[in-house]
Design an enzyme around this catalytic site. Structure first.
Site, mmCIF file in Angstrom:
data_model
loop_
_atom_site.group_PDB
_atom_site.id
_atom_site.type_symbol
_atom_site.label_atom_id
_atom_site.label_comp_id
_atom_site.label_asym_id
_atom_site.label_seq_id
_atom_site.Cartn_x
_atom_site.Cartn_y
_atom_site.Cartn_z
ATOM 1 N N ARG A 50 0.849 -1.191 0.000
ATOM 2 C CA ARG A 50 0.000 0.000 0.000
ATOM 3 C C ARG A 50 0.880 1.234 0.000
ATOM 4 O O ARG A 50 1.968 1.216 0.568
ATOM 5 C CB ARG A 50 -0.836 0.063 1.279
ATOM 6 C CG ARG A 50 -1.525 -1.201 1.586
ATOM 7 C CD ARG A 50 -2.204 -1.073 2.937
ATOM 8 N NE ARG A 50 -2.854 -2.350 3.236
ATOM 9 C CZ ARG A 50 -3.769 -2.501 4.165
ATOM 10 N NH1 ARG A 50 -4.138 -1.477 4.914
ATOM 11 N NH2 ARG A 50 -4.326 -3.674 4.358
ATOM 12 N N ASP A 52 0.126 5.256 1.325
ATOM 13 C CA ASP A 52 -0.902 6.046 2.005
ATOM 14 C C ASP A 52 -1.474 7.143 1.121
ATOM 15 O O ASP A 52 -0.898 7.480 0.084
ATOM 16 C CB ASP A 52 -0.288 6.739 3.225
ATOM 17 C CG ASP A 52 -0.020 5.770 4.356
ATOM 18 O OD1 ASP A 52 -0.532 4.648 4.313
ATOM 19 O OD2 ASP A 52 0.719 6.167 5.281
ATOM 20 N N ARG A 197 7.930 7.799 6.948
ATOM 21 C CA ARG A 197 7.541 9.164 7.337
ATOM 22 C C ARG A 197 7.954 9.490 8.775
ATOM 23 O O ARG A 197 8.299 10.638 9.078
ATOM 24 C CB ARG A 197 6.036 9.358 7.139
ATOM 25 C CG ARG A 197 5.664 9.336 5.643
ATOM 26 C CD ARG A 197 4.172 9.210 5.405
ATOM 27 N NE ARG A 197 3.453 10.352 5.940
ATOM 28 C CZ ARG A 197 2.121 10.404 6.030
ATOM 29 N NH1 ARG A 197 1.391 9.379 5.603
ATOM 30 N NH2 ARG A 197 1.539 11.474 6.518
#
Lengths: 262, 262
Positions: A50, A52, A197
């Protein structure tokens, strides 16, 4: 059934992430819609992982099963005719049955880009986190090296992580300067939810001089999210590259469509 | 009254051009709105020139008269707080009364960018015209040199031109390659309506081998729009730089706000 893989770039700015979800448009939705228009088939595709909401990809890898007789070298250009402009299929490949874009992946590289100019640059602002003040890049380089190797990255994942093990291996880290821009590259065997992140948010504090570069070791050892820095904004992050073992990588590196162009 | 000038960048993709008009949002509208919010004053600003719908700017120069006591070094950062993300004020300057961003301009440079990769690049597609097939850049370099000097550019302006004289001087031309990208730079004392885009459309035919590089001379001599090639798409075009005589240029080159940053 044919197992079709594609290497896909996208500007994630307009999407609620890669993976389909009950509310909001995703990159997967757009890709599945284009496959349906092209082949007439409803497929459920898989991605290497995935990304985000707001995160981009340079080389996301997807795969799906299809009985469509469309020659593989035609898929990329035909898909791009149906896709919105912010999603581009770079190449398409017919893979061995055993290939899974998600399960077969052995290395992933992310890039996080920071712009330190006085003002944001309108021509790349969608892909740069803009930081008004200068950063101590040498301190960030010292800090990021503490991530190399196998570690429990619990301090660098959001509470939402559902993974059983938080142990991951980071193979390579690199920080490049390009004028006012700073690009962080991080390569590993896998990444936890929000891991890159939170790493970047922590390194930003190191670059600002708020924390020492050697803080990263104790943060890792604490296995406690609250010890790390904040989560950096999504739009600076790009899933840069995904690598697979042979013979898969060899097939992905060879673009069958290159014969279509002069 | 203070005469305030600003150097402004914008991604023109969302705008109906630079200059205010009865229908559609323009860059000028957004700038005037930000000035009003900041200073409480309704101003009518002037720009060095119009850019068409979808055309971008790296260094557009604007000016307006204001009685606001806001220190000039604060204007840029304060404006950027009010402006949408696709418009950025790079610097602000207090100019002599005689300065006009439009009338004082002596040189302008435009950049037109073409991407020749097999697929568009999602990270710069908003600022590149994508050309699927390779181009003969050497032929384009030979062709573009015919534009140097003073010429009547009637063949390279759209029927909509309202200018009395179509004589302009081109000072410099340059074509740079950067991987799959081609950047054309053209500098002159002024440009007619759609001039750069028609020059580029014609050079694209030269690059494709459809026309010879030396066709440019006869096209100029014909003073007939129908002899030139098509008008290239807007989104590859950037108003790159505007230059002024001294003492104006010296003031514009010195950013008073640089003292605000470390």
């Amino acid at each position: 059934m044919r197992n079709i893989a594609m290497v896909v770039s996208y500007d994630g700015g307009a999407y609620q992430g890669f993976q389909s979800q009950p509310s909001g448009l995703t990159v997967q939705d757009e890709l599945e819609k284009a496959i349906r228009r092209l082949s007439g088939q409803d497929v459920r595709l898989d991605g290497s992982g995935r990304t985000d909401a707001g995160v981009h990809a340079q080389g996301q890898v997807i795969n799906f099963l299809s009985t469509s007789p469309i020659p593989v070298e035609r898929w990329a250009i035909a898909m791009n005719g149906w896709l919105p402009h912010d999603i581009v299929v770079r190449s398409a490949h017919e893979m061995p049955e055993a290939f899974s874009s998600r399960k077969s992946a052995i290395r992933k590289t992310y890039r996080y880009s920071i712009s330190t100019g006085k003002h944001p640059n309108v021509f790349n602002r969608r892909f740069r986190y803009h930081h008004y003040n200068p950063l101590d890049v040498e301190a960030m380089r010292v800090g990021i090296r503490h991530l190399l190797g196998e570690h429990d990255f619990s301090s660098f994942t959001s509470a939402g992580s559902t993974k059983k093990s938080h142990v991951r291996t980071v193979y390579e880290v690199r920080i490049e300067r390009d004028g006012p821009d700073i690009h962080l590259f991080i390569t590993g065997n896998g990444f936890l939810y929000n891991m890159v992140r939170i790493v970047v948010g922590t390194l930003l504090w190191v670059g600002e001089g708020k924390w020492k570069p050697d803080c990263i070791g104790p943060i890792l050892a604490a296995r406690d999210r609250s010890k790390a820095g904040p989560r950096a904004e999504a739009h600076g992050l790009v899933l840069w590259e995904v690598r697979y073992p042979e013979p898969f990588q060899m097939i992905l590196d060879n673009d069958p469509a290159s014969s279509l162009w002069p």
